[in-house]
Design an enzyme around this catalytic site. Structure first.
Site, PDB file in Angstrom:
ATOM      1  CE  LYS A  60     -31.533 -16.695   9.765  1.00  0.00           C
ATOM      2  NZ  LYS A  60     -30.470 -17.200  10.667  1.00  0.00           N
TER       3      LYS A  60
ATOM      4  CD  GLN B 264     -24.342 -15.104  15.142  1.00  0.00           C
ATOM      5  OE1 GLN B 264     -24.653 -16.176  15.648  1.00  0.00           O
ATOM      6  NE2 GLN B 264     -25.253 -14.255  14.671  1.00  0.00           N
TER       7      GLN B 264
ATOM      8  NE  ARG C 127      -7.394  -6.628  27.956  1.00  0.00           N
ATOM      9  CZ  ARG C 127      -6.651  -7.725  27.982  1.00  0.00           C
ATOM     10  NH1 ARG C 127      -6.043  -8.130  26.865  1.00  0.00           N
ATOM     11  NH2 ARG C 127      -6.499  -8.433  29.093  1.00  0.00           N
TER      12      ARG C 127
ATOM     13  N   GLY D 216     -17.616 -16.712  10.788  1.00  0.00           N
ATOM     14  CA  GLY D 216     -17.914 -15.282  10.771  1.00  0.00           C
ATOM     15  C   GLY D 216     -18.021 -14.684   9.383  1.00  0.00           C
TER      16      GLY D 216
END
Length: 329
Positions: free
Chosen positions: A67, A138, A162, A225
């Site tokens: 990948k 994600q 936000r 993350g």
């Protein structure tokens, strides 16, 4: 060779499929049936932009794969996606290159499924409140996976911008119209995680997102993350208060997980405290959550054998359903 687009994959492969494949791949890894070199992160020279090269071999799938994922955080300012990827799938028995497929959507599913499998074994059975820090590429996969393994009643969202969190809240509603729980957007991470049973961290932060001393017993935290040694989402206080710190692979974590490497280098946490790999728990070699009051932490930097296993499953399903475009190179 079969070429599979994002549209093809969306039409035939679901989060439920991915959760099953990821869990089976972790079990195969624990049984010594995968080979996965540490991935190469090639910097583009400036900022955090990088391209990741991730090869692997998965014996039960009789496949090899690589990948290639480009992570360019500034791309959205240019009207392009921050994450772009492809996977090349190869038959391990004869060397034939079977498929070239979009990996952007699959990476969202696979990364979400990792957290979903971790939550299945490490979160409390009665976990109902989930906090997600980070509303990037994600994020939706993280939420979708946890919603598959726990009956959530409330989802809490925070993002530095936000508007992105509000957009994610709308997306959750659109993708799960049957869900009757609540979604709320918060202005600060500490507000978001207060009272949460499951905390998902999906940012590129280089500093801890919240004070680990404030996390109550019974919480499960998944940090996915930060994927480079200088990145960090959780602090040493959380690691030291945790009953179990679990990783996707020891090798990857000790090479790339800043969440662990930074406190280790500062003498604030020791590698000997690492409980184990998720595959050990999936295979039944070690118990997952044992007591309701345990704090558990799962740290993932990603591992390529999952991508190869998922790609083979997608390829086989595409063949059965006659999806994709066959080409001769």
């Amino acid at each position: 060779m079969l070429v599979l687009s994002k549209r093809d994959i969306r039409a035939l492969y679901s989060m439920k499929d991915c959760l099953k494949d990821v869990e089976e791949a972790f079990r195969a890894h624990q049984e010594g049936k995968t080979v996965t070199p540490v991935r190469i992160a090639l910097s583009a020279g400036t900022g955090e932009a990088a391209t990741l090269y991730m090869p692997s071999f998965v014996e039960p799938a009789r496949s090899m794969g690589i990948k290639i994922v480009s992570v360019f955080p500034d791309n959205p300012k240019r009207g392009r996606p921050a994450i772009q990827g492809i996977t090349l799938l190869t038959d391990a028995e004869n060397g034939e290159h079977l498929a070239l497929m979009d990996a952007t959507y699959l990476t969202v599913l696979r990364t979400g499924a990792i957290s979903g499998v971790a939550a299945k074994y490490l979160a409390r059975d009665d976990a109902r409140v989930c906090a997600l820090l980070g509303a990037g590429a994600q994020a939706i996969g993280q939420i979708q996976a946890v919603m598959e393994v726990r009956n959530l009643a409330e989802i809490r969202l925070w993002n530095r911008t936000r508007e992105k969190a509000e957009h994610l809240a709308k997306t959750i509603r659109e993708t799960r119209p049957d869900w009757t729980g609540t979604v709320a957007v918060f202005d600060r991470p500490e507000q978001t995680v207060r009272g949460a049973d499951i905390i998902l961290c999906a940012t590129r932060s280089t500093q801890p997102l919240f004070d680990g001393r404030q996390i109550p017993p019974g919480t499960h935290v998944s940090a996915i993350g930060a994927y480079l040694p200088h990145m960090r989402e959780v602090d040493a206080a959380l690691l030291n208060r945790s009953s179990k710190v679990v990783v996707d692979t020891r090798e990857g974590a000790m090479h790339e997980a800043g969440d662990l490497l930074i406190p280790m280098e500062a003498g604030e946490w020791q590698a000997e405290k690492l409980y184990g790999e998720l595959g050990e728990i999936v295979a039944g070699n070690k118990p997952g959550r044992e007591r309701p009051e345990e704090i558990t932490v799962f740290k993932s930097v990603g591992v390529a054998f999952l991508d190869t296993a998922v790609a083979k499953s997608v390829y086989e399903k595409a063949r059965r359903l006659n999806r994709g475009t066959a080409i001769d190179l």
